[in-house]
Write a protein that holds these residues in place. Structure first.
Motif, PDB file in Angstrom:
ATOM      1  N   ASP A  38       0.826  -1.208   0.000  1.00  0.00           N
ATOM      2  CA  ASP A  38       0.000   0.000   0.000  1.00  0.00           C
ATOM      3  C   ASP A  38       0.857   1.254   0.000  1.00  0.00           C
ATOM      4  N   MET A  39       1.902   1.254   0.796  1.00  0.00           N
ATOM      5  CA  MET A  39       2.785   2.426   0.823  1.00  0.00           C
ATOM      6  C   MET A  39       3.488   2.606  -0.520  1.00  0.00           C
ATOM      7  N   TYR A  40       3.826   1.506  -1.170  1.00  0.00           N
ATOM      8  CA  TYR A  40       4.442   1.579  -2.487  1.00  0.00           C
ATOM      9  C   TYR A  40       3.473   2.212  -3.489  1.00  0.00           C
ATOM     10  N   ILE A  41       2.222   1.779  -3.456  1.00  0.00           N
ATOM     11  CA  ILE A  41       1.212   2.347  -4.362  1.00  0.00           C
ATOM     12  C   ILE A  41       1.110   3.857  -4.140  1.00  0.00           C
ATOM     13  N   ASP A  42       1.049   4.259  -2.875  1.00  0.00           N
ATOM     14  CA  ASP A  42       0.865   5.671  -2.545  1.00  0.00           C
ATOM     15  C   ASP A  42       2.107   6.508  -2.823  1.00  0.00           C
ATOM     16  N   ARG A  43       3.267   6.019  -2.464  1.00  0.00           N
ATOM     17  CA  ARG A  43       4.478   6.829  -2.529  1.00  0.00           C
ATOM     18  C   ARG A  43       5.256   6.714  -3.839  1.00  0.00           C
ATOM     19  N   VAL A  44       5.124   5.586  -4.532  1.00  0.00           N
ATOM     20  CA  VAL A  44       5.959   5.361  -5.717  1.00  0.00           C
ATOM     21  C   VAL A  44       5.124   5.120  -6.974  1.00  0.00           C
ATOM     22  N   LEU A  45       4.282   4.113  -6.949  1.00  0.00           N
ATOM     23  CA  LEU A  45       3.585   3.689  -8.158  1.00  0.00           C
ATOM     24  C   LEU A  45       2.742   4.803  -8.777  1.00  0.00           C
ATOM     25  N   MET A  46       1.903   5.449  -7.984  1.00  0.00           N
ATOM     26  CA  MET A  46       1.039   6.489  -8.548  1.00  0.00           C
ATOM     27  C   MET A  46       1.870   7.627  -9.121  1.00  0.00           C
ATOM     28  N   ASN A  47       2.943   7.994  -8.437  1.00  0.00           N
ATOM     29  CA  ASN A  47       3.850   9.037  -8.931  1.00  0.00           C
ATOM     30  C   ASN A  47       4.403   8.638 -10.299  1.00  0.00           C
ATOM     31  N   GLN A  48       4.859   7.401 -10.420  1.00  0.00           N
ATOM     32  CA  GLN A  48       5.432   6.936 -11.683  1.00  0.00           C
ATOM     33  C   GLN A  48       4.379   6.880 -12.788  1.00  0.00           C
ATOM     34  N   LEU A  49       3.182   6.406 -12.460  1.00  0.00           N
ATOM     35  CA  LEU A  49       2.119   6.341 -13.457  1.00  0.00           C
ATOM     36  C   LEU A  49       1.766   7.736 -13.982  1.00  0.00           C
ATOM     37  N   ILE A  50       1.628   8.685 -13.074  1.00  0.00           N
ATOM     38  CA  ILE A  50       1.283  10.050 -13.477  1.00  0.00           C
ATOM     39  C   ILE A  50       2.388  10.654 -14.327  1.00  0.00           C
ATOM     40  N   ARG A  51       3.623  10.540 -13.881  1.00  0.00           N
ATOM     41  CA  ARG A  51       4.742  11.119 -14.640  1.00  0.00           C
ATOM     42  C   ARG A  51       4.860  10.488 -16.033  1.00  0.00           C
ATOM     43  N   THR A  52       4.686   9.183 -16.118  1.00  0.00           N
ATOM     44  CA  THR A  52       4.764   8.498 -17.408  1.00  0.00           C
ATOM     45  C   THR A  52       3.624   8.946 -18.318  1.00  0.00           C
ATOM     46  N   TYR A  53       2.434   9.100 -17.751  1.00  0.00           N
ATOM     47  CA  TYR A  53       1.277   9.569 -18.504  1.00  0.00           C
ATOM     48  C   TYR A  53       1.543  10.961 -19.083  1.00  0.00           C
ATOM     49  N   VAL A  54       2.100  11.838 -18.274  1.00  0.00           N
ATOM     50  CA  VAL A  54       2.386  13.205 -18.712  1.00  0.00           C
ATOM     51  C   VAL A  54       3.478  13.203 -19.792  1.00  0.00           C
ATOM     52  N   ILE A  55       4.541  12.445 -19.575  1.00  0.00           N
ATOM     53  CA  ILE A  55       5.628  12.372 -20.557  1.00  0.00           C
ATOM     54  C   ILE A  55       5.124  11.831 -21.892  1.00  0.00           C
ATOM     55  N   ALA A  56       4.179  10.889 -21.831  1.00  0.00           N
ATOM     56  CA  ALA A  56       3.632  10.291 -23.055  1.00  0.00           C
ATOM     57  C   ALA A  56       2.655  11.223 -23.771  1.00  0.00           C
ATOM     58  N   GLY A  57       2.373  12.374 -23.157  1.00  0.00           N
ATOM     59  CA  GLY A  57       1.506  13.354 -23.810  1.00  0.00           C
ATOM     60  C   GLY A  57       0.064  13.316 -23.355  1.00  0.00           C
ATOM     61  N   GLY A  58      -0.181  12.711 -22.201  1.00  0.00           N
ATOM     62  CA  GLY A  58      -1.536  12.638 -21.674  1.00  0.00           C
ATOM     63  C   GLY A  58      -2.098  14.007 -21.327  1.00  0.00           C
ATOM     64  N   ASP A  59      -3.407  14.097 -21.288  1.00  0.00           N
ATOM     65  CA  ASP A  59      -4.123  15.342 -20.997  1.00  0.00           C
ATOM     66  C   ASP A  59      -4.036  15.636 -19.499  1.00  0.00           C
ATOM     67  N   THR A  60      -3.180  16.581 -19.136  1.00  0.00           N
ATOM     68  CA  THR A  60      -2.955  16.878 -17.720  1.00  0.00           C
ATOM     69  C   THR A  60      -4.164  17.550 -17.072  1.00  0.00           C
ATOM     70  N   ASP A  61      -4.892  18.351 -17.829  1.00  0.00           N
ATOM     71  CA  ASP A  61      -6.090  18.985 -17.268  1.00  0.00           C
ATOM     72  C   ASP A  61      -7.144  17.939 -16.924  1.00  0.00           C
ATOM     73  N   GLU A  62      -7.329  16.986 -17.814  1.00  0.00           N
ATOM     74  CA  GLU A  62      -8.278  15.903 -17.576  1.00  0.00           C
ATOM     75  C   GLU A  62      -7.841  15.063 -16.378  1.00  0.00           C
ATOM     76  N   LEU A  63      -6.557  14.784 -16.288  1.00  0.00           N
ATOM     77  CA  LEU A  63      -6.032  14.012 -15.167  1.00  0.00           C
ATOM     78  C   LEU A  63      -6.268  14.744 -13.850  1.00  0.00           C
ATOM     79  N   SER A  64      -5.972  16.032 -13.836  1.00  0.00           N
ATOM     80  CA  SER A  64      -6.194  16.834 -12.629  1.00  0.00           C
ATOM     81  C   SER A  64      -7.661  16.841 -12.235  1.00  0.00           C
ATOM     82  N   ARG A  65      -8.543  16.942 -13.227  1.00  0.00           N
ATOM     83  CA  ARG A  65      -9.979  16.934 -12.961  1.00  0.00           C
ATOM     84  C   ARG A  65     -10.431  15.608 -12.347  1.00  0.00           C
ATOM     85  N   ARG A  66      -9.918  14.505 -12.882  1.00  0.00           N
ATOM     86  CA  ARG A  66     -10.309  13.187 -12.350  1.00  0.00           C
ATOM     87  C   ARG A  66      -9.918  13.049 -10.882  1.00  0.00           C
TER      88      ARG A  66
END
Length: 82
Positions: A38-66
């Protein structure tokens, strides 16, 4: 293909958002009693998923809204872990 990658990342982020909501609802003592996974999901995994999504060109406004819909500031997930 980039669109497929973004969809996979988006789906993974959506899968873990309820976990993040739960972790944010815990007292410090309860949070500290979480399992390593659980701590890994909170402290590492979600951070990596978000950063990878942004680097890949994901919609940051949509992500922030979700996240905002669930009461979470996405930027708080990108801050370094304590």
């Amino acid at each position: 293909d980039t669109e497929k990658a973004l969809q996979i990342l988006s789906d993974e982020i959506d899968h873990y958002i309820p976990n993040i909501v739960y972790y944010r609802s815990l007292s410090p003592a309860q949070y500290n009693s979480l399992q390593r996974t659980d701590m890994y999901i909170d402290r590492v995994l979600m951070n990596q998923l978000i950063r990878t999504y942004v680097i890949a060109g994901g919609d940051t406004d949509e992500l922030s809204r979700r996240f905002a819909e669930r009461g979470i500031d996405v930027n708080s997930l990108l801050a370094p872990a304590n």
